[in-house]
Every structure is written in C-alpha cells, then in structure tokens.
Design a protein around this motif. Structure first.
Motif, short mmCIF file in Angstrom:
data_model
loop_
_atom_site.label_atom_id
_atom_site.label_comp_id
_atom_site.label_asym_id
_atom_site.label_seq_id
_atom_site.Cartn_x
_atom_site.Cartn_y
_atom_site.Cartn_z
N UNK A 273 0.71 -1.14 0.19
CA UNK A 273 -0.10 0.06 -0.07
C UNK A 273 0.84 1.24 0.05
N UNK A 274 1.83 1.18 0.79
CA UNK A 274 2.88 2.63 0.76
C UNK A 274 3.63 2.61 -0.29
N UNK A 275 3.89 1.34 -0.99
CA UNK A 275 4.83 1.91 -2.23
C UNK A 275 3.86 2.33 -3.35
N UNK A 283 -3.12 6.76 9.99
CA UNK A 283 -4.53 6.48 10.18
C UNK A 283 -5.06 6.11 8.87
N UNK A 284 -4.48 6.40 7.85
CA UNK A 284 -5.18 6.27 6.43
C UNK A 284 -5.09 4.61 6.12
N UNK A 285 -3.87 4.21 6.61
CA UNK A 285 -3.51 2.90 6.36
C UNK A 285 -4.59 2.07 6.97
N UNK A 286 -4.65 2.37 8.35
CA UNK A 286 -5.75 1.79 9.06
C UNK A 286 -7.19 1.79 8.55
N UNK A 287 -7.54 2.90 8.03
CA UNK A 287 -8.92 3.15 7.49
C UNK A 287 -9.12 2.44 6.05
N UNK A 291 -11.88 -0.56 5.79
CA UNK A 291 -12.84 -0.26 4.67
C UNK A 291 -13.10 -1.34 3.57
N UNK A 292 -11.66 -1.92 3.21
CA UNK A 292 -11.50 -2.75 2.00
C UNK A 292 -11.71 -4.19 2.58
N UNK A 293 -11.74 -4.51 3.84
CA UNK A 293 -11.73 -5.75 4.16
C UNK A 293 -12.84 -6.63 4.15
N UNK A 320 -6.15 6.70 -3.52
CA UNK A 320 -7.43 7.74 -2.89
C UNK A 320 -7.68 7.47 -1.83
N UNK A 321 -7.08 7.55 -0.73
CA UNK A 321 -7.29 7.22 0.73
C UNK A 321 -8.47 8.26 1.15
#
Length: 408
Positions: A273-275, A283-287, A291-293, A320-321
C-alpha cells in the motif's frame, strides 16, 4: 518451557511470541518462500500486479533474522540487538521466529527490504527474569521501545511486531506506548499480532493493545477465526494464520501457525500500500484496511476485527485514501471544568454494613484461592518470547481439533 501441539501460553509476567513454528522436516532451500492458500485468501496475485513493495523498508522487531537464507539474501539489514542476552547468529535460539516472520513479509512484498531489530529471544528459558526487566525499565530501557525508536530513526516505513504478552499483571508499559506514539507521529504504521490465547483465557496482549497499533487476528483456510486467535475488542483486521510456510533459521522452510504470520503477512500488505502511495499516514492505512476488508455478515466484532484483509482492494484504494482526520484540533468547549459541571446530584441508600462485611470476606477468600492457583500454574516470573509449534491436523470444515490448555 513446555510445549503442546498448537502452542504455548506465557505465564503471568511473560511476553510471548505469538507465532507457532512447525516441527515438520525442513524442505530444500528455494529462492523464494512458497505461497500457499494464503495467497488466494489475500488476493495476492492481483495486489502484486499493482505493487510489490518497491522502496519500502519493513522493520521486523523479533528474535533476529538470518540474512543469508536463500529467500532473504540481499533483502535484510541487521540492526542492533536490544535484548543483549549474549546470543549470536548461528545459535539455535537466535533468529528462529524472526527469520520466519521476515520471509512472510517478503512473500507478500517481494521487493521490500527488511530491517531486523532483535528485541526478544526464541525461548523463554533464556530471557531475562521479570526483575531484570524491571531493572532495565528503571534505567529507562525497554528492548521493544528502543527497537521501535531505532526503526523509526533508521528509515522504517512499516513496523511489524509478531509478538505479544499473555499476562494478567503489569503488561502495559508506558515507554512502549510512548514509542508507538513516536512512530505514529513520524508517519510509520505499527502492526502487532493479536495473540494466541483464543482457546484459553483471551488475555490482553501488548503491543497489540496499545492505542494506534493495528492488531491482526488469524484466520484458517475456511476464512473463519483460527481457534487460537485471541478474541478482543482491539482486533482491527485479520489475515491467514494456519499452515503458513515460512523460512527457518537453518536454511529451509516449515509451516507456521499463529497470529504471528498473520501480522507479518498484513505488514507485507501495508508495504504494498505504501509503495503505491508513500504519502499514506498510519491512520489512512488503518482506515483503508478496514474499509476494504472482507466484512463478516454480522459486521465487525472482537473475533476478527473488521474482517480478513483484501490485499488487492487495499492496494487499489491506497491511491485515493480517505482524508486523515487525526490532526490536532483546537478545543472549543468551556474554558475549564470547575463546579458546577452540570452533573446532577444523586443520593444513595445507607450501606448495609453486615452485608458488606459478609461479601468482603467471601471476596477475600476467593482472591486468595485465585492467587494460589496462579502461583501453582506459573512456571516462572519471566517476560520473554514463546516457541512455535507445528500445525495440528485439520478437523471437519477446516476447524482446528480440540486442544488441551496451554502450558508455559
């Protein structure tokens, strides 16, 4: 330290590795760690078409990583040993668990790099006594806290901690919580395994329980919770954690069970994701992960958090988080909370002294009994990693067969 078929539980003041290493014979070394059912469960093939973790460094805080393993060669930088127990690479108690976890990260993000920071041992028997760790804390030292800070200061983009405590007493460490905050403020997501006490006492596990940490539960092949995976409200998401083929510190591969590999696989997804979007905040990583789980029919729960990770959807959504709403905000309420604060007064009936005395006496007897039981069960006041055990054979519908209680 005693082992059982599927795992161990650390006793009251014990920090336990939450992965369970297999005892099957090692397979011949290969250039990459084999991908099993977890690849399809994560949607890994499609996710890796978008990103392979290029430019990302995942800090694996663990028992050390054998950097010359064929699946890891050229991908590992070895940082300091904050445990300082005298063990070195080549010792059978060095790098068993950490090597497995590093290979699971790279299985998902093959072009990422690993920063190995040693903060725990592979076996409880060789870890410091709790009194020694108290002395370290009195000196302002905590291997895990120091490891987190080192990782942040040396370029980690993601921190993966496949470790945790199974302790009723004093598991929260202020310095470790502060180190997590340090990482989050620096923009580094922190992941930890939820724990392996799901078929036991469901003890709170740290660092998974610290605010801001992404806690990862484990699923089995049919997508449901692995029997050992700790059930707790801090669980955020879940990932495969049964029969995950992982590298060994002797150059081969073994199957692994536990929330440890689940955490490592999830950390690999975060590297993808970060790449894809290096500007993602923790926070965006967590969200995005939430959201996509693959949300369970009944919604989020303490079993698997918001559900198993969908790596393909998570990487795609990273472009586009949602907006990060965690920035500091000015307080707009009252200037202070002096009396009166609006709380209505209430009255209570007089206490019945005899009833209170009787209840207090009964509670005292019960407490003494509980403490006595705990002391009998405890094998030693240690806070150190637990070993890993082979995956047990599957029962009907992929369920783990009934197991006896943990022993530690």
């Amino acid at each position: 330290m005693k082992l059982r078929t599927i795992g161990i539980r650390a006793t009251c003041t014990t920090l336990a590795l939450t992965g369970l290493l297999g005892t099957l014979a090692t397979t011949p070394a290969q250039a990459a760690t084999p991908v099993g059912w977890e690849g399809q469960a994560l949607g890994l093939s499609a996710a890796q078409q978008q990103s392979q973790g290029e430019g990302m460094t995942v800090a694996v805080l663990d028992s050390g990583v054998m950097e010359n393993h064929p699946a890891l060669k050229g991908r590992v930088t070895t940082g300091p040993d904050f445990l300082e127990d005298g063990l070195e690479p080549g010792d059978p108690k060095w790098g068993q668990h950490g090597t497995a976890m590093a290979s699971d990260v790279l299985k998902v993000a093959p072009k990422a790099k690993i920063l190995s920071v040693r903060v725990i041992d592979d076996e409880q028997d060789e870890t410091p006594d709790i009194e020694d760790l108290k002395d370290l804390r009195n000196q302002g030292k905590s291997p895990i806290a120091e490891g987190i800070q080192y990782a942040v200061d040396h370029g980690a983009d993601v921190i993966s901690m496949s470790l945790g405590s199974s302790d009723w007493f004093n598991t929260y460490a202020a310095e470790e919580s502060a180190a997590v905050d340090y990482a989050l403020v620096a923009g580094v997501p922190v992941l930890a395994s939820a724990g392996n006490s799901g078929d036991g006492l469901n003890s709170v596990s740290y660092p998974a329980g610290y605010a801001g940490v992404i806690a990862v539960a484990a699923t089995q092949q049919n997508g449901t919770r692995a029997e050992f995976s700790t059930v707790h409200t801090y669980n955020d998401i879940a990932a495969p954690g049964v029969a995950i083929t992982s590298a060994t510190n002797t150059g081969g591969y073994k199957p692994v069970n536990g929330t440890s590999p689940a955490c490592a696989l999830a950390a690999g997804v975060v590297a993808l994701m970060k790449a894809k979007n290096p500007k993602l905040t923790p926070a965006q990583v967590n969200d995005v992960l939430i959201a996509t789980a693959q949300r369970p029919a009944g919604g989020g729960s303490a079993l698997l958090g918001y559900g198993p990770i969908n790596a393909n959807a998570a990487v795609k959504a990273s472009a586009s988080p949602p907006k990060d709403e965690t920035a500091p905000a000015a307080y707009e309420g009252k200037e202070h909370f002096a009396t009166p604060d609006g709380t209505p007064k209430s009255t209570h009936p007089a206490l019945e002294q005899e009833l209170v005395m009787t209840g207090g006496a009964a509670a005292g007897v019960g407490l003494v009994a509980v403490i006595g039981g705990v002391l009998l069960v405890r094998s030693g006041r240690r806070r150190g990693p637990a070993a890993m055990a082979a995956p047990a054979p599957m029962g009907p519908a992929g369920m783990m067969p009934p197991q006896g209680p943990y022993s530690g």
